[in-house]
Design an enzyme around this catalytic site. Structure first.
Site, PDB file in Angstrom:
ATOM      1  N   LYS A  89      -5.415   6.772  40.662  1.00  0.00           N
ATOM      2  CA  LYS A  89      -5.069   5.935  41.805  1.00  0.00           C
ATOM      3  C   LYS A  89      -5.700   6.677  42.992  1.00  0.00           C
ATOM      4  CE  LYS A  89      -1.155   3.315  43.524  1.00  0.00           C
ATOM      5  NZ  LYS A  89      -1.737   2.044  43.976  1.00  0.00           N
TER       6      LYS A  89
HETATM    7  N1  PMP Z   1      -3.961  -2.110  39.847  1.00  0.00           N
HETATM    8  C1  PMP Z   1      -4.125  -1.698  41.200  1.00  0.00           C
HETATM    9  C2  PMP Z   1      -5.365  -1.472  41.556  1.00  0.00           C
HETATM   10  C3  PMP Z   1      -3.088  -1.244  41.851  1.00  0.00           C
HETATM   11  O1  PMP Z   1      -3.139  -0.632  43.371  1.00  0.00           O
HETATM   12  C4  PMP Z   1      -1.765  -1.218  41.633  1.00  0.00           C
HETATM   13  C5  PMP Z   1      -0.688  -0.610  42.178  1.00  0.00           C
HETATM   14  N2  PMP Z   1      -0.299   0.537  41.982  1.00  0.00           N
HETATM   15  C6  PMP Z   1      -1.684  -1.798  40.161  1.00  0.00           C
HETATM   16  C7  PMP Z   1      -2.863  -2.169  39.513  1.00  0.00           C
HETATM   17  C8  PMP Z   1      -0.295  -2.012  39.474  1.00  0.00           C
HETATM   18  O2  PMP Z   1       0.177  -0.742  39.222  1.00  0.00           O
HETATM   19  P1  PMP Z   1       1.734  -0.441  39.304  1.00  0.00           P
HETATM   20  O3  PMP Z   1       2.520  -1.394  38.247  1.00  0.00           O
HETATM   21  O4  PMP Z   1       1.736   1.050  38.332  1.00  0.00           O
HETATM   22  O5  PMP Z   1       2.270  -0.333  40.460  1.00  0.00           O
END
Ligand code: PMP
Length: 308
Positions: A164
Site C-alpha cells: 500500500k
Molecule cells: N484496494 C485498494 C486499492 C485500497 O486502497 C483498499 C483500502 N485499503 C482496499 C483495496 C481494501 O483494503 P482493506 O480492506 O484492507 O482496507
C-alpha cells in the site's frame, strides 16, 4: 489547519506524542517529491460495551511492514511497538465515537535524487480522524453508482499490489476524479488483461448464480476487509470463489458490493448505467454481520478486535 473531519489531538511521530497542529514536515521531504511511502487505513469502532476497539490491528500493521519491505524502507520499530502506538493514538485522540487511523512511513529530508541511498531517514507517523461513510450515506444505504475506469490497474511488474504505497495512489486518484466528474460515486479499474480488478480504494465482490465471487489477489491489494468477508461468508455456508471475471459478468450479477476499511461494505446499485438494484439479501446479511462483528456483538470474531 482546517479540515472537514474532526482530527485527533495528538500524533505519534517517531516514538513521540506531538500536538497535531505542531506536526509539520519540510519541503525537502523525499516522499513528498517522489511518492515512496507506505501507509495504512485502519478503523476503530465503539463497541456495545462502550469501549473502543481497533479492527484487525495486527494484520494492518503486518501489511504496513510488508509494504515497507517491498519499498526498501527499514522501519525502525517492531510490529508490537507500532500496534501499541496505534492504541496510544486512539486514546490521545479526544475522539470518543471511534476513528480512522493512518500510520504513514515515509522518507524524510536528506536525499534529493531518486536513489534514496542505503540508509535514508525513515519517518513514522500515526494520525487519527473521525471518518463517516467514505462514499457518502446515500451510497452506503441505497448503493453506489460506479463506472469502469479508462485507467487500468498497473501491471503486476510495475504496481506492487501487495504494497500500500503512497505513489501508487496517483492511479486511484485519477480514476476517482474521472468517476466523480462523470456523476458516479466511485471507479472500478480493470487489470492490464482487461479483467475486473478493484475500486480506487476497495475490493469488489459479486453474487451470481448462488456463488459469491471476488477477484484473485494478483492484481489487487490484499484487503483485510475482503479477507474478513470471505471468512464471514464461509461461516454462513455461502459458496465463495476467488477467480478472475469480466466486466460483463459484473453487469449480470444479482448483487455487487465493495469492501474496504474506509468504504466498509458499500453496496453497488449501478455500473456503467446498468442497474444492479437495491442492496440484495446476501449483501445485507453479510453487511449486518460485519457491523455486528466490528462492534463486538459476536464473540466468535472477538479475536479481530484490539481494545483500547
Ligand atoms: N484496494 C485498494 C486499492 C485500497 O486502497 C483498499 C483500502 N485499503 C482496499 C483495496 C481494501 O483494503 P482493506 O480492506 O484492507 O482496507
Amino acid at each position: 489547519m482546517s479540515f472537514k473531519q474532526k482530527i485527533g489531538e495528538y500524533i505519534w511521530w517517531n516514538g513521540k506524542k506531538v500536538k497535531t497542529e505542531e506536526a509539520k514536515i519540510g519541503l525537502f521531504t523525499h516522499s513528498l517529491h517522489y511518492g515512496l511511502g507506505a501507509f495504512e487505513g485502519i478503523r476503530c469502532y465503539k463497541t456495545t460495551d462502550n469501549r473502543l476497539a481497533v479492527f484487525r490491528l495486527p494484520e494492518h500493521i503486518q501489511r504496513l511492514i510488508d509494504s515497507c519491505k517491498i519499498a526498501h524502507m527499514n522501519v525502525p520499530y517492531s510490529k508490537q511497538e507500532l500496534v501499541d502506538a496505534c492504541v496510544e493514538v486512539v486514546k490521545n485522540s479526544g475522539i470518543a465515537s471511534g476513528c480512522y487511523l493512518r500510520p504513514l512511513v515515509f522518507i524524510g529530508e536528506g536525499p534529493l535524487g531518486l536513489y534514496p541511498g542505503k540508509n535514508p531517514p525513515i519517518e513514522v507517523a500515526i494520525m487519527a480522524w473521525e471518518w463517516g461513510s467514505y462514499l457518502g450515506n446515500d451510497a452506503k444505504d441505497a448503493g453506489a453508482k460506479i463506472k469502469i475506469s479508462s485507467y487500468s490497474r498497473g501491471h503486476v511488474n510495475s504496481t506492487m499490489t501487495k504494497a500500500k504505497l503512497s505513489g501508487q495512489y496517483v492511479n486511484s486518484i485519477l480514476a476517482r476524479i474521472e468517476a466523480v466528474e462523470n456523476g458516479c460515486d466511485e471507479a472500478l479499474l480493470l487489470d492490464t488483461d482487461g479483467y475486473v480488478s478493484e475500486g480506487s480504494g476497495e475490493n469488489i465482490f459479486i453474487y451470481r448464480k448462488g456463488v459469491l465471487k471476488t477477484t484473485p489477489l494478483t492484481s489487487v491489494l490484499e484487503g483485510i476487509t475482503r479477507d474478513s468477508i470471505l471468512q464471514i461468508a464461509k461461516d454462513f455456508g455461502i459458496e465463495v470463489v476467488e477467480e478472475r471475471f469480466t466486466r460483463d459478468e459484473l453487469y449480470c450479477a444479482d448483487e455487487v458490493f465493495f469492501t474496504g476499511t474506509a468504504a466498509e461494505i458499500t453496496p453497488i446499485q449501478e455500473i456503467d448505467h446498468r442497474e444492479i438494484g437495491k442492496p440484495g439479501p446476501i449483501t445485507k446479511k453479510i453487511s449486518q454481520k460485519f457491523f455486528d462483528v466490528v462492534q463486538g456483538k459476536d464473540s466468535k470474531y472477538s479475536k479481530w478486535l484490539t481494545h483500547c
